[in-house]
Design a protein around this motif. Structure first.
Motif, PDB file in Angstrom:
ATOM      1  N   LEU A   1      -7.692  -1.212  -6.530  1.00  0.00           N
ATOM      2  CA  LEU A   1      -6.817  -0.379  -5.698  1.00  0.00           C
ATOM      3  C   LEU A   1      -5.722   0.281  -6.540  1.00  0.00           C
ATOM      4  CD1 LEU A   1      -6.432  -2.565  -2.489  1.00  0.00           C
ATOM      5  CD2 LEU A   1      -7.705  -0.430  -2.733  1.00  0.00           C
ATOM      6  N   ARG A   2      -5.200  -0.442  -7.537  1.00  0.00           N
ATOM      7  CA  ARG A   2      -4.189   0.152  -8.431  1.00  0.00           C
ATOM      8  C   ARG A   2      -4.763   1.340  -9.197  1.00  0.00           C
ATOM      9  NH1 ARG A   2      -3.128  -5.104  -9.662  1.00  0.00           N
ATOM     10  NH2 ARG A   2      -1.266  -5.854  -8.648  1.00  0.00           N
ATOM     11  N   LEU A   3      -5.989   1.178  -9.705  1.00  0.00           N
ATOM     12  CA  LEU A   3      -6.615   2.266 -10.463  1.00  0.00           C
ATOM     13  C   LEU A   3      -6.848   3.499  -9.591  1.00  0.00           C
ATOM     14  CD1 LEU A   3      -9.225   0.262 -12.587  1.00  0.00           C
ATOM     15  CD2 LEU A   3      -7.153   1.424 -13.400  1.00  0.00           C
ATOM     16  N   GLN A   4      -7.097   3.303  -8.308  1.00  0.00           N
ATOM     17  CA  GLN A   4      -7.353   4.404  -7.392  1.00  0.00           C
ATOM     18  C   GLN A   4      -6.075   4.991  -6.784  1.00  0.00           C
ATOM     19  OE1 GLN A   4     -10.113   2.758  -4.596  1.00  0.00           O
ATOM     20  NE2 GLN A   4     -11.728   2.572  -6.108  1.00  0.00           N
ATOM     21  N   GLY A   5      -4.924   4.371  -7.065  1.00  0.00           N
ATOM     22  CA  GLY A   5      -3.644   4.907  -6.582  1.00  0.00           C
ATOM     23  C   GLY A   5      -3.228   4.457  -5.200  1.00  0.00           C
ATOM     24  N   TYR A   6      -3.798   3.365  -4.692  1.00  0.00           N
ATOM     25  CA  TYR A   6      -3.465   2.885  -3.355  1.00  0.00           C
ATOM     26  C   TYR A   6      -2.293   1.908  -3.334  1.00  0.00           C
ATOM     27  CZ  TYR A   6      -7.392   5.059  -1.025  1.00  0.00           C
ATOM     28  OH  TYR A   6      -8.239   5.974  -0.487  1.00  0.00           O
TER      29      TYR A   6
ATOM     30  N   ALA B   1       2.413  -1.289   4.125  1.00  0.00           N
ATOM     31  CA  ALA B   1       1.944  -2.603   4.564  1.00  0.00           C
ATOM     32  C   ALA B   1       1.744  -3.510   3.361  1.00  0.00           C
ATOM     33  CB  ALA B   1       0.643  -2.471   5.339  1.00  0.00           C
ATOM     34  N   LYS B   2       2.118  -4.767   3.513  1.00  0.00           N
ATOM     35  CA  LYS B   2       1.897  -5.751   2.450  1.00  0.00           C
ATOM     36  C   LYS B   2       0.632  -6.518   2.803  1.00  0.00           C
ATOM     37  CE  LYS B   2       6.559  -6.068   0.977  1.00  0.00           C
ATOM     38  NZ  LYS B   2       7.460  -6.818   0.169  1.00  0.00           N
ATOM     39  N   VAL B   3      -0.299  -6.536   1.852  1.00  0.00           N
ATOM     40  CA  VAL B   3      -1.609  -7.131   2.079  1.00  0.00           C
ATOM     41  C   VAL B   3      -1.921  -8.082   0.932  1.00  0.00           C
ATOM     42  CG1 VAL B   3      -4.044  -6.626   2.497  1.00  0.00           C
ATOM     43  CG2 VAL B   3      -2.333  -4.966   3.167  1.00  0.00           C
ATOM     44  N   ARG B   4      -2.493  -9.218   1.248  1.00  0.00           N
ATOM     45  CA  ARG B   4      -2.897 -10.188   0.228  1.00  0.00           C
ATOM     46  C   ARG B   4      -4.397 -10.038   0.015  1.00  0.00           C
ATOM     47  NH1 ARG B   4      -0.667 -14.392  -2.268  1.00  0.00           N
ATOM     48  NH2 ARG B   4      -1.905 -16.254  -2.640  1.00  0.00           N
ATOM     49  N   VAL B   5      -4.776  -9.651  -1.212  1.00  0.00           N
ATOM     50  CA  VAL B   5      -6.176  -9.410  -1.560  1.00  0.00           C
ATOM     51  C   VAL B   5      -6.499 -10.136  -2.856  1.00  0.00           C
ATOM     52  CG1 VAL B   5      -6.281  -7.162  -0.409  1.00  0.00           C
ATOM     53  CG2 VAL B   5      -5.587  -7.283  -2.792  1.00  0.00           C
TER      54      VAL B   5
ATOM     55  N   LEU C   1       0.821  -1.209   0.000  1.00  0.00           N
ATOM     56  CA  LEU C   1       0.000   0.000   0.000  1.00  0.00           C
ATOM     57  C   LEU C   1       0.857   1.261   0.000  1.00  0.00           C
ATOM     58  CD1 LEU C   1      -2.701  -1.054   2.609  1.00  0.00           C
ATOM     59  CD2 LEU C   1      -2.910  -1.023   0.125  1.00  0.00           C
ATOM     60  N   SER C   2       0.397   2.263  -0.736  1.00  0.00           N
ATOM     61  CA  SER C   2       1.104   3.543  -0.771  1.00  0.00           C
ATOM     62  C   SER C   2       0.401   4.585   0.094  1.00  0.00           C
ATOM     63  CB  SER C   2       1.209   4.057  -2.207  1.00  0.00           C
ATOM     64  OG  SER C   2      -0.075   4.260  -2.748  1.00  0.00           O
ATOM     65  N   HIS C   3      -0.797   4.278   0.555  1.00  0.00           N
ATOM     66  CA  HIS C   3      -1.578   5.190   1.392  1.00  0.00           C
ATOM     67  C   HIS C   3      -2.224   4.398   2.519  1.00  0.00           C
ATOM     68  CE1 HIS C   3      -1.237   8.443  -1.509  1.00  0.00           C
ATOM     69  NE2 HIS C   3      -1.575   7.589  -2.460  1.00  0.00           N
ATOM     70  N   HIS C   4      -2.671   5.122   3.539  1.00  0.00           N
ATOM     71  CA  HIS C   4      -3.403   4.507   4.636  1.00  0.00           C
ATOM     72  C   HIS C   4      -4.744   4.013   4.087  1.00  0.00           C
ATOM     73  CE1 HIS C   4      -6.119   4.498   8.120  1.00  0.00           C
ATOM     74  NE2 HIS C   4      -5.040   4.111   8.769  1.00  0.00           N
ATOM     75  N   LEU C   5      -5.155   2.813   4.481  1.00  0.00           N
ATOM     76  CA  LEU C   5      -6.393   2.247   3.955  1.00  0.00           C
ATOM     77  C   LEU C   5      -7.051   1.381   5.014  1.00  0.00           C
ATOM     78  CD1 LEU C   5      -8.155   1.794   1.363  1.00  0.00           C
ATOM     79  CD2 LEU C   5      -6.744  -0.203   0.929  1.00  0.00           C
ATOM     80  N   ASN C   6      -8.362   1.469   5.111  1.00  0.00           N
ATOM     81  CA  ASN C   6      -9.146   0.598   5.989  1.00  0.00           C
ATOM     82  C   ASN C   6      -9.814  -0.458   5.123  1.00  0.00           C
ATOM     83  OD1 ASN C   6      -8.679   1.851   8.470  1.00  0.00           O
ATOM     84  ND2 ASN C   6     -10.228   3.400   8.054  1.00  0.00           N
TER      85      ASN C   6
END
Length: 74
Positions: free
Chosen positions: A65-70, A53-57, A38-43
């Motif tokens: 999330l890529r299209l939104q810039g996260y 943070a590395k997250v598996r989605v 993640l490049s930004h804070h996300l809930n």
């Protein structure tokens, strides 16, 4: 004039990178999963993730999330 301490002290090791898997966002639990940084804070699902943070989605959620810039460009 100040002098630098040139003696090498043992540096603490970096903590192991932990990848957290988020709950499935789609009904199909067999959907392909991706690990993103993640490049930004996300809930996600009530859990706060900090930048870096590395997250598996699911692959679809990762694409959104890529299209939104996260997702960080690494």
């Amino acid at each position: 004039m100040t002098t630098k301490n040139l003696s090498k002290s043992p540096e603490p090791e970096a903590p192991a990178t932990e990848v957290k898997t988020t709950p499935a966002t789609s009904a199909d639990v067999r959907a392909p999963m991706e690990t993103i940084t993640l490049s930004h804070h996300l809930n996600i699902g009530g859990t706060a993730y900090l930048p870096g943070a590395k997250v598996r989605v699911s692959a679809d959620y990762a694409r959104r999330l890529r299209l939104q810039g996260y997702v960080a460009r690494t």
